[in-house]
Scaffold this motif. Structure first.
Motif, PDB file in Angstrom:
ATOM      1  N   MET A   1       4.940  -1.021   4.580  1.00  0.00           N
ATOM      2  CA  MET A   1       3.942  -1.455   3.613  1.00  0.00           C
ATOM      3  C   MET A   1       4.516  -1.291   2.199  1.00  0.00           C
ATOM      4  SD  MET A   1       0.186   0.134   2.753  1.00  0.00           S
ATOM      5  CE  MET A   1      -0.774  -0.708   3.971  1.00  0.00           C
ATOM      6  N   GLU A   2       4.358  -2.307   1.423  1.00  0.00           N
ATOM      7  CA  GLU A   2       4.825  -2.278   0.044  1.00  0.00           C
ATOM      8  C   GLU A   2       3.890  -1.418  -0.816  1.00  0.00           C
ATOM      9  OE1 GLU A   2       5.362  -5.539  -3.442  1.00  0.00           O
ATOM     10  OE2 GLU A   2       6.194  -6.033  -1.467  1.00  0.00           O
ATOM     11  N   LEU A   3       4.468  -0.693  -1.749  1.00  0.00           N
ATOM     12  CA  LEU A   3       3.684   0.166  -2.636  1.00  0.00           C
ATOM     13  C   LEU A   3       3.109  -0.654  -3.790  1.00  0.00           C
ATOM     14  CD1 LEU A   3       2.779   3.029  -3.525  1.00  0.00           C
ATOM     15  CD2 LEU A   3       4.939   3.173  -4.785  1.00  0.00           C
ATOM     16  N   ALA A   4       1.795  -0.574  -3.955  1.00  0.00           N
ATOM     17  CA  ALA A   4       1.104  -1.192  -5.096  1.00  0.00           C
ATOM     18  C   ALA A   4       0.331  -0.060  -5.777  1.00  0.00           C
ATOM     19  CB  ALA A   4       0.186  -2.309  -4.632  1.00  0.00           C
ATOM     20  N   ASN A  62      -2.789  -0.094  -3.212  1.00  0.00           N
ATOM     21  CA  ASN A  62      -2.887   0.793  -2.058  1.00  0.00           C
ATOM     22  C   ASN A  62      -2.552   2.246  -2.392  1.00  0.00           C
ATOM     23  OD1 ASN A  62      -0.085   0.763  -2.262  1.00  0.00           O
ATOM     24  ND2 ASN A  62       0.203  -0.558  -0.480  1.00  0.00           N
ATOM     25  N   ALA A  63      -2.351   2.529  -3.682  1.00  0.00           N
ATOM     26  CA  ALA A  63      -2.010   3.888  -4.098  1.00  0.00           C
ATOM     27  C   ALA A  63      -2.422   4.096  -5.548  1.00  0.00           C
ATOM     28  CB  ALA A  63      -0.516   4.134  -3.942  1.00  0.00           C
ATOM     29  N   VAL A  64      -2.717   5.354  -5.866  1.00  0.00           N
ATOM     30  CA  VAL A  64      -3.061   5.707  -7.246  1.00  0.00           C
ATOM     31  C   VAL A  64      -2.174   6.850  -7.717  1.00  0.00           C
ATOM     32  CG1 VAL A  64      -5.468   4.969  -7.044  1.00  0.00           C
ATOM     33  CG2 VAL A  64      -4.873   7.345  -6.626  1.00  0.00           C
ATOM     34  N   ARG A 106      -3.256   5.871  -1.116  1.00  0.00           N
ATOM     35  CA  ARG A 106      -2.320   6.998  -1.149  1.00  0.00           C
ATOM     36  C   ARG A 106      -2.384   7.617  -2.537  1.00  0.00           C
ATOM     37  NH1 ARG A 106       2.532   3.768   1.635  1.00  0.00           N
ATOM     38  NH2 ARG A 106       2.721   3.173  -0.513  1.00  0.00           N
ATOM     39  N   ILE A 107      -2.104   8.898  -2.595  1.00  0.00           N
ATOM     40  CA  ILE A 107      -2.240   9.652  -3.845  1.00  0.00           C
ATOM     41  C   ILE A 107      -0.868  10.161  -4.281  1.00  0.00           C
ATOM     42  CG2 ILE A 107      -3.322  11.632  -4.943  1.00  0.00           C
ATOM     43  CD1 ILE A 107      -5.431  11.421  -2.545  1.00  0.00           C
ATOM     44  N   TYR A 108      -0.520   9.862  -5.523  1.00  0.00           N
ATOM     45  CA  TYR A 108       0.709  10.348  -6.128  1.00  0.00           C
ATOM     46  C   TYR A 108       0.336  11.173  -7.354  1.00  0.00           C
ATOM     47  CZ  TYR A 108       3.259   7.112  -3.164  1.00  0.00           C
ATOM     48  OH  TYR A 108       3.783   6.465  -2.085  1.00  0.00           O
TER      49      TYR A 108
END
Length: 141
Positions: A1-4, A62-64, A106-108
């Protein structure tokens, strides 16, 4: 899955009225950590974040990214007041993380290397390679 990935710090700025604002960092000193305003303040942040991430997820993110490891960490070397403050942030961010997971995001967490306090600085000065080891302990905790 590509990170957005999208930065999700906006909801933390409600009521933050400064002439100059660094929009890249959550204004942690502005956040309520005690008293009767704490619950209302964080409820508003959660509501605003829910709206934000619903729209972001709808746009394909899909991520923050959120700030930051330093304010969410705990370590015995921190001063008691730092540990108490960070414990509140950890408690409140657990609720935020649950909300983000609800949207399958997803959480960064951002981090400066190495963020310390006066107490930690005193301990690190006398140890070779101590900063890297300490940072690893904080991140793992």
């Amino acid at each position: 899955m590509e990170l957005a990935l999208i930065d999700a710090v906006g909801p933390f700025f409600r009521g933050y009225h400064k002439r100059r604002i660094n929009w890249s960092k959550i204004p942690f000193a502005h956040l309520a950590i005690s008293g009767p305003e704490r619950e209302a303040h964080w409820r508003t942040i959660r509501a605003d974040l829910d709206i934000f991430v619903r729209k972001a997820a709808g746009l394909g993110y899909n991520a923050v990214s959120l700030d930051d490891v330093a304010h969410l960490s705990d370590h015995p070397w921190f001063e008691p007041e730092v540990r108490r403050r960070n414990a509140v942030f950890r408690e409140e961010f657990r609720k935020l993380f649950a909300l983000l997971r609800k949207w399958d995001l997803r959480i960064y967490l951002t981090s400066d290397f190495v963020t310390t306090s006066a107490s930690v600085d005193d301990r690190l000065r006398s140890r070779v390679n101590a900063a890297a080891l300490w940072f690893g302990e904080v991140v793992a905790g």
